[in-house]
Scaffold this motif. Structure first.
Motif, short mmCIF file in Angstrom:
data_model
loop_
_atom_site.label_atom_id
_atom_site.label_comp_id
_atom_site.label_asym_id
_atom_site.label_seq_id
_atom_site.Cartn_x
_atom_site.Cartn_y
_atom_site.Cartn_z
N ASP A 49 0.85 -1.18 0.00
CA ASP A 49 0.00 0.00 0.00
C ASP A 49 0.88 1.23 0.00
N VAL A 50 0.64 2.11 -0.95
CA VAL A 50 1.49 3.28 -1.11
C VAL A 50 0.63 4.54 -0.97
N THR A 51 1.19 5.55 -0.31
CA THR A 51 0.48 6.83 -0.20
C THR A 51 1.38 7.92 -0.76
N TRP A 52 0.82 8.72 -1.64
CA TRP A 52 1.59 9.83 -2.22
C TRP A 52 0.68 11.03 -2.28
N LEU A 53 1.07 12.14 -1.61
CA LEU A 53 0.27 13.36 -1.62
C LEU A 53 -1.20 13.05 -1.33
N ASN A 54 -1.45 12.44 -0.20
CA ASN A 54 -2.79 12.00 0.22
C ASN A 54 -3.62 11.23 -0.82
N HIS A 55 -2.94 10.59 -1.76
CA HIS A 55 -3.62 9.58 -2.59
C HIS A 55 -3.07 8.23 -2.17
#
Length: 446
Positions: A49-55
């Motif tokens: 699971d990856v989170t980038w700039l609240n996505h």
């Protein structure tokens, strides 16, 4: 309004040694938060699971390729690309600037182009953007758009790539958002009877709606009406791939399961009563648990088991031990063949849906917590004792609580579980996991 589609799925495809796992580790590593592995689940890094700039999105590795002969590489790459096309919202096609453009890349690029899925061409191992840009531009010849230069090993260019990735996520259009029907994913190993359960559930309720094959993903969504309520069943069956190597099949199944679970509210894990609960079942259950879904464990083919007065008790104990991280899961013994207790499945699903989105008033939660603390003193360390100031529920699906304490380090897992059990004693929350977020605040704020 919860996002019906679930987290978007991004898949990585590419030849051996182009750096897929380096990128995978860079993304799932310290640079980006990764959900801690659940105790009791061994997992090869098929997904993260990856989170980038609240996505948030789920990154999937479509599998290793044996660097054998050219023909084998091509056929395995096609297999990978197919998995990606079937399950992903965005595909990262990875090539190596040092190896240059290879024949197999061109053939796979054709396949990806024809799929009409969003594809980003990632050119890896670009250690110097100044010196190597001419070599990067050579990949325009693949005909799948602009090449993105990165160095996974040095973590260069990854941020720009991720900005492009999230820009390609499907916009949730208004119409889709209004689909309030509960989504139920029927998951489990091949041949445990997932399809027969769905057929039975539909058969008894003869819904005139024809199957609409899932347009974005190939899991088939089947709407069913029962007692005046509509449900959507997401079927991950239909994995009849001929003579595939066992590992490939298992990986494919896990990828498919992740994408079905992602979109579901409740997951029904089907276990074969004759075979008993297996490690593979535990892997699949772990996917639902990590994603905070409501869970029903349906033990199918119960009619085929020789029984005495202890059979159910022994089987239950075995399931509870193997899936010890989800004591909340509801357990049902059914038979798709005879239809035994299948109507109970709807009742159980309804109950789990209700619990999965249950809200508890803050006042009541704090009463429960105060009483729990009075009954069992919080742990202390080196003379400092844990203090719990306040608890409140911040979201549902799954029910998520924030507890404010004086020192996070002192909040041991066992004490958190004690508080969770006290909340469950009052409200049941059967079939749904509960999530806790521990926040610190200093005495003066308290």
């Amino acid at each position: 309004m919860s996002n019906i589609k679930g987290k978007p799925i991004v898949a990585v495809v590419g030849r051996p040694n182009v750096g897929k796992s380096t990128l995978f580790n860079a993304l799932a590593g310290s640079m980006i938060s990764i959900v801690k592995d659940t105790p009791g689940i061994t997992r090869d890094r098929i997904y993260a699971d990856v989170t980038w700039l609240n996505h948030s999105f789920t990154l999937i590795d479509t599998g290793g390729i044996e660097p054998d002969s050219r023909d084998i590489i091509l056929s395995q790459m096609r297999e990978q690309a197919q998995i990606a096309i079937d399950t992903a919202d965005v595909i990262l096609f990875m090539v190596d600037v040092k190896q240059g453009l290879v024949d197999a890349d061109a053939k796979v690029a054709d396949m990806l182009r024809r799929s009409h899925k969003p594809v980003l061409l990632v050119v890896n191992k670009v250690d110097s953007f100044q010196k190597m840009m001419a070599d990067v531009y050579e990949f325009y010849n693949l005909g799948i758009g602009e090449p993105y230069a990165i160095s996974a090993a040095n973590q260069m260019g990854i941020g720009d790539l991720l900005d492009e990735v999230i820009a390609l996520f499907p916009e949730s259009d208004g119409e889709e958002e209004e689909d309030e029907r509960p989504k139920i994913a029927i998951v489990g190993k091949p041949n445990v009877g997932k399809s027969s359960i769905i057929n039975k559930l539909i058969g008894e309720n003869r819904l005139i709606v024809s199957d609409i094959a899932g347009t974005t993903r190939d899991a088939v969504d089947t709407p069913v009406k029962y007692n005046g309520k509509e449900y959507v069943f997401i079927d991950t069956a239909g994995l009849r791939r001929k003579n595939k190597i066992k590992e490939e099949l298992e990986r494919y199944m896990i990828v498919r399961t992740v994408s079905a679970v992602e979109r579901a509210d409740v997951v029904v894990l089907v276990i074969d009563a004759v075979e008993g609960v297996t490690e593979q079942d535990a892997k699949i259950a772990g996917i639902a648990h990590e994603r905070g879904k409501g869970v029903v464990i349906a033990v199918n083919k119960w009619d085929a088991v020789e029984k005495d007065d202890k059979t159910i008790y022994r089987f239950t104990e075995k399931v509870r031990n193997t899936l010890s991280y989800m004591p909340y899961a509801e357990l049902l013994f059914i038979s798709a063949k005879t239809g035994q207790r299948l109507n109970k499945l709807y009742e159980t699903i309804d109950m789990v849906i209700e619990n999965h989105s249950l809200r508890v008033a803050t006042g009541v939660l704090n009463e429960i917590m105060t009483e729990a603390v009075a009954l069992q003193q919080p742990p202390s360390d080196k003379g400092k004792r844990l203090r719990l100031y306040y608890i409140t529920q911040v979201s549902v699906k799954p029910p998520t609580f924030v507890i404010f304490v004086n020192d996070k380090e002192l909040m041991h897992f066992s004490y958190q579980r004690y508080i969770e059990n006290k909340i469950r004693e009052s409200f049941g929350f059967k079939g749904t996991p509960l999530h806790f977020i521990i926040r610190e605040r200093k005495d003066k704020d308290a």
